[in-house]
Design an enzyme around this catalytic site. Sequence first.
Site, mmCIF file in Angstrom:
data_model
loop_
_atom_site.group_PDB
_atom_site.id
_atom_site.type_symbol
_atom_site.label_atom_id
_atom_site.label_comp_id
_atom_site.label_asym_id
_atom_site.label_seq_id
_atom_site.Cartn_x
_atom_site.Cartn_y
_atom_site.Cartn_z
ATOM 1 C CD1 TRP A 130 -32.322 -24.679 -10.947
ATOM 2 C CD2 TRP A 130 -34.550 -23.605 -10.999
ATOM 3 N NE1 TRP A 130 -32.914 -24.526 -9.583
ATOM 4 C CE2 TRP A 130 -33.992 -23.981 -9.704
ATOM 5 C CE3 TRP A 130 -35.906 -23.441 -11.044
ATOM 6 C CZ2 TRP A 130 -34.940 -23.927 -8.433
ATOM 7 C CZ3 TRP A 130 -36.735 -23.194 -10.274
ATOM 8 C CH2 TRP A 130 -36.328 -23.369 -8.921
ATOM 9 C CE LYS A 154 -23.060 -26.048 -13.897
ATOM 10 N NZ LYS A 154 -24.231 -26.207 -14.270
ATOM 11 C CB SER A 207 -27.303 -21.565 -3.858
ATOM 12 O OG SER A 207 -26.284 -22.150 -4.485
ATOM 13 C CD GLU A 228 -26.938 -9.910 -9.095
ATOM 14 O OE1 GLU A 228 -27.689 -9.753 -8.376
ATOM 15 O OE2 GLU A 228 -26.598 -8.858 -9.949
ATOM 16 C CB CYS A 262 -33.251 -14.372 -5.877
ATOM 17 S SG CYS A 262 -33.574 -13.177 -7.656
HETATM 18 P P1 NAP Z 1 -27.469 -23.332 -7.405
HETATM 19 O O1 NAP Z 1 -27.748 -24.656 -6.782
HETATM 20 O O2 NAP Z 1 -26.425 -22.293 -6.746
HETATM 21 O O3 NAP Z 1 -27.221 -23.468 -9.086
HETATM 22 C C1 NAP Z 1 -27.150 -22.328 -9.845
HETATM 23 C C2 NAP Z 1 -26.110 -22.765 -10.838
HETATM 24 O O4 NAP Z 1 -24.617 -22.826 -10.270
HETATM 25 C C3 NAP Z 1 -26.302 -24.030 -11.460
HETATM 26 O O5 NAP Z 1 -25.767 -23.603 -12.814
HETATM 27 C C4 NAP Z 1 -25.385 -24.817 -10.669
HETATM 28 O O6 NAP Z 1 -25.078 -26.117 -11.377
HETATM 29 C C5 NAP Z 1 -24.163 -24.030 -10.522
HETATM 30 N N1 NAP Z 1 -23.381 -24.205 -9.261
HETATM 31 C C6 NAP Z 1 -23.757 -24.864 -8.100
HETATM 32 N N2 NAP Z 1 -22.606 -25.219 -7.372
HETATM 33 C C7 NAP Z 1 -21.677 -24.739 -8.095
HETATM 34 C C8 NAP Z 1 -20.154 -25.001 -7.828
HETATM 35 N N3 NAP Z 1 -20.038 -25.354 -6.650
HETATM 36 N N4 NAP Z 1 -19.502 -24.591 -8.564
HETATM 37 C C9 NAP Z 1 -20.117 -24.140 -9.824
HETATM 38 N N5 NAP Z 1 -21.060 -24.146 -10.482
HETATM 39 C C10 NAP Z 1 -22.098 -24.473 -9.339
HETATM 40 O O7 NAP Z 1 -28.708 -22.567 -7.028
HETATM 41 P P2 NAP Z 1 -30.426 -22.871 -7.997
HETATM 42 O O8 NAP Z 1 -30.803 -23.924 -6.648
HETATM 43 O O9 NAP Z 1 -30.268 -23.233 -9.230
HETATM 44 O O10 NAP Z 1 -31.078 -21.646 -7.823
HETATM 45 C C11 NAP Z 1 -31.829 -20.920 -6.520
HETATM 46 C C12 NAP Z 1 -30.777 -20.097 -5.836
HETATM 47 O O11 NAP Z 1 -30.326 -19.079 -6.738
HETATM 48 C C13 NAP Z 1 -31.731 -19.369 -4.721
HETATM 49 O O12 NAP Z 1 -30.687 -19.172 -3.721
HETATM 50 C C14 NAP Z 1 -32.102 -18.038 -5.396
HETATM 51 O O13 NAP Z 1 -32.346 -17.111 -4.496
HETATM 52 C C15 NAP Z 1 -30.685 -17.780 -6.281
HETATM 53 N N6 NAP Z 1 -31.130 -16.892 -7.309
HETATM 54 C C16 NAP Z 1 -30.723 -15.615 -7.400
HETATM 55 C C17 NAP Z 1 -30.883 -14.712 -8.214
HETATM 56 C C18 NAP Z 1 -30.396 -13.141 -8.286
HETATM 57 O O14 NAP Z 1 -30.617 -12.639 -9.355
HETATM 58 N N7 NAP Z 1 -29.774 -12.662 -7.104
HETATM 59 C C19 NAP Z 1 -31.666 -15.189 -9.329
HETATM 60 C C20 NAP Z 1 -32.249 -16.403 -9.321
HETATM 61 C C21 NAP Z 1 -31.684 -17.249 -8.384
HETATM 62 P P3 NAP Z 1 -25.778 -27.551 -10.805
HETATM 63 O O15 NAP Z 1 -27.305 -27.397 -10.935
HETATM 64 O O16 NAP Z 1 -25.054 -28.570 -11.925
HETATM 65 O O17 NAP Z 1 -25.038 -27.743 -9.388
#
Ligand code: NAP
Length: 454
Positions: A130, A154, A207, A228, A262
């Site tokens: 998000w 998604k 994450s 990523e 990130c």
């Molecule tokens: P997140 O909880 O991993 O959620 C990201 C996406 O993954 C959401 O759509 C989430 O859906 C989905 N998701 C989570 N667990 C899943 C699973 N087991 N199977 C399938 N889909 C799953 O991360 P966040 O809290 O939204 O974002 C913050 C994290 O993203 C931080 O660690 C940040 O550093 C990282 N990030 C990295 C980058 C990069 O380019 N390297 C960029 C931006 C953010 P739900 O919410 O429905 O669980």
Amino acid sequence: MPFIATNPATGKVIAEYPAFNAVEVESALAEAQSGYETWSAMSFAERATLMTRAAELLESELPAVAELMTSEMGKTFAAAKGEAAKCAMSMRYYAEHAEEMLTEQIVKTSGSRSGIRYEPIGVIFAVMPWNFPLWQVVRMAAPTIMAGNAVAFKHAPNVPGCALYMHDLFIRAGFPRGVLRNMFVEVEQVADIIADDRIVAVSLTGSERAGRSIAAVAGQNLKKVLLELGGSDPFIVASSVDMERTIPLAVTARVQNNGQACIASKRYIVVQDRAEEFIEKFTAAMAAVPVGDPMSPETVVGPLVNKSQLDILTRQVNESVAKGAKVLTGGAPVGGEGYYFPPTVLVDTAKDSPANCEELFGPVAVIHVVKDLDEAIELANDIPWGLGGSIWATDDAEIEKAINGIDAGMVFANAVVVSMPELPFGGTKQSGFGRELTAFGMREFTNQKSYFVA
Ligand code: NAP
């Protein structure tokens, strides 16, 4: 669970969409597949025309889409406008450069003709976070789509309006339906989607927890995955730093996107001969950052995305303090309506405290003082992640040493680490693998087909 958008500045629900049922999932996948079949047969010039039209539409709608982003995830209106403009600029960039980036490579062999062609592979399933609700989608999808693929995505459940906006934008621009296909699906539905024959590869930005889970499912299905993930980027202040110029950028590097990036700088590693001055000026500048209503032009830091993120950050700061950290400014939620946490500076953090072992996804900076640049680089690398990093110095030798020494996907000197269409984006170690953007990113989701004619 439905997809619910809650305004983080007020805590009020603003929109709600039910998750797709099995019939809707099937129809979305069928549409994406059919979109792919039409789209992949189109020329680069035809694709570029539609991508440019989508960019123009987006540019003409900047204020409205920025307001939507701000209301769904709390970034400031100014930052949201900047993000939407960057999306449009990057869409144009890939419209203009995709063909040259994927030009066939002629290779000299013993044959009469041989080389490498880059062919589209099908529908890629993308899971999105998000925090940059438009840019994350564009960063992944614009190059991938210009390569001739379709993307079914998604998005995170708290930004459904942004997900629908992107889906509709491509349809309104004239793309075949399904080339960029939103799917309101829950985590539990993801494994079956990845297993579906119409999905050829997977991309996740999110994450580590999500990365492990999605990579496992993709592995089970023998499908390529690009990850990523998170980071705890170092911001190294070297002896030759231009302090006056650096301080405001040091603040931006930490508080951009309300601290939820990130590639935000999270650990400030300062050589001892400049430490006192840096700590004093940086702390004063962090304390002066205006926090408040994200729609107000004066605001630099708006609310965190939701209550859960506020609770996590509060726990991380409290536990770090319990292990000996000193709070120089900030340190606790603002209180009242909305999920506000003020810019915070921590020093004297224990190695095993959350400040050093976990990613701090909010405006909390941790300062470490080290003997010299060698020790700074060693500490910069002493984490499980390797997304980005920056060095702040006027001396070329110090800059070169850091560029070579930091184990990360991206190292910037005297500039805040950002993604840009001209440079590949991605990390090392547990920040993930694969690259987005540029020819490197485009080729991730192509068949790099060798041919040889005897
Ligand atoms: P997140 O909880 O991993 O959620 C990201 C996406 O993954 C959401 O759509 C989430 O859906 C989905 N998701 C989570 N667990 C899943 C699973 N087991 N199977 C399938 N889909 C799953 O991360 P966040 O809290 O939204 O974002 C913050 C994290 O993203 C931080 O660690 C940040 O550093 C990282 N990030 C990295 C980058 C990069 O380019 N390297 C960029 C931006 C953010 P739900 O919410 O429905 O669980």
